[in-house]
Design an enzyme around this catalytic site. Structure first.
Site, PDB file in Angstrom:
ATOM      1  N   TYR A   1     -54.163 -29.375  -0.151  1.00 20.67           N
ATOM      2  CA  TYR A   1     -55.320 -29.026   0.689  1.00 20.67           C
ATOM      3  C   TYR A   1     -55.984 -27.752   0.178  1.00 20.67           C
ATOM      4  CZ  TYR A   1     -58.050 -27.807   4.824  1.00 20.67           C
ATOM      5  OH  TYR A   1     -59.066 -27.475   5.684  1.00 20.67           O
TER       6      TYR A   1
ATOM      7  N   LYS B   1     -59.822 -27.265  -1.453  1.00 23.44           N
ATOM      8  CA  LYS B   1     -60.801 -26.391  -0.803  1.00 23.44           C
ATOM      9  C   LYS B   1     -61.240 -25.273  -1.754  1.00 23.44           C
ATOM     10  CE  LYS B   1     -61.389 -28.528   3.024  1.00 23.44           C
ATOM     11  NZ  LYS B   1     -62.712 -29.032   3.408  1.00 23.44           N
TER      12      LYS B   1
END
Length: 189
Positions: free
Chosen positions: A112, A116
């Site tokens: 994740y 990002k």
């Protein structure tokens, strides 16, 4: 009224959904002030145990999906009197914060956070390319919002998380572009 869970679209369905959304917005045109690009990401394992196929799915959702939607909406944004692009990022995407021993970001997922951070880089490149236009491109850090991504364990409401998105979507024409922001202002890359 009974609520039902709606499953997010799969990656292979996104190009078609983007085209359909673009067609709908193109037909509606009136009153569009900008585009908010939402992620449909997940929270897989740490890098040492991360399945490469899972990472590719996250990149497709959190980065390539944003590129698909942004590129599809750019013609509409170019015609808008008030064009803004606000992507959803996260504090865990900040390399500065990740490497600061005094900053507690909670549990950081390798997949994740990586996607990002990748999104931050893409946003910087869009902002650089579009700098000579009225289009402002920024990333928002909504904070730890209670969503299905974190099993609703977040400490902020959706309304609280939306504040920074609304602020960036309503920036004046001379507002910043190419930045990462939360409620308190700029977040270091």
């Amino acid at each position: 009224m009974q609520q039902r869970h709606v499953r997010p679209p799969r990656a292979h369905q996104l190009p078609l959904l983007v085209r359909l959304a673009q067609q709908q917005i193109d037909r509606a045109r009136a009153g569009v002030r900008g585009v908010r690009v939402e992620h449909l990401g997940g929270w897989p394992d740490e890098p040492t145990s991360l399945d490469p196929a899972a990472l590719l799915r996250l990149v497709d959702t959190n980065v390539v999906g944003v590129v698909r939607v942004t590129n599809a909406m750019l013609p509409l944004l170019r015609r808008s009197a008030y064009p803004r692009i606000v992507n959803q990022s996260s504090h865990v995407a900040s390399l500065t914060l990740q490497t600061d021993p005094g900053t507690d970001l909670g549990g950081i997922s390798g997949g994740y956070a990586t996607t990002k951070t990748f999104l931050n880089a893409v946003t910087v490149r869009y902002a650089a390319e579009l700098r000579s236009t009225p289009i402002l491109v920024n990333n928002a850090c909504p904070g730890y919002v209670a969503t299905d991504l974190n099993a609703f364990s977040g400490t902020r409401t959706a309304e609280e998380g939306a504040r920074v998105v609304i602020r960036l979507a309503t920036l004046p024409d001379d507002g910043p572009t190419g930045g990462l922001f939360d409620d308190e202002g700029p977040v270091p890359w």
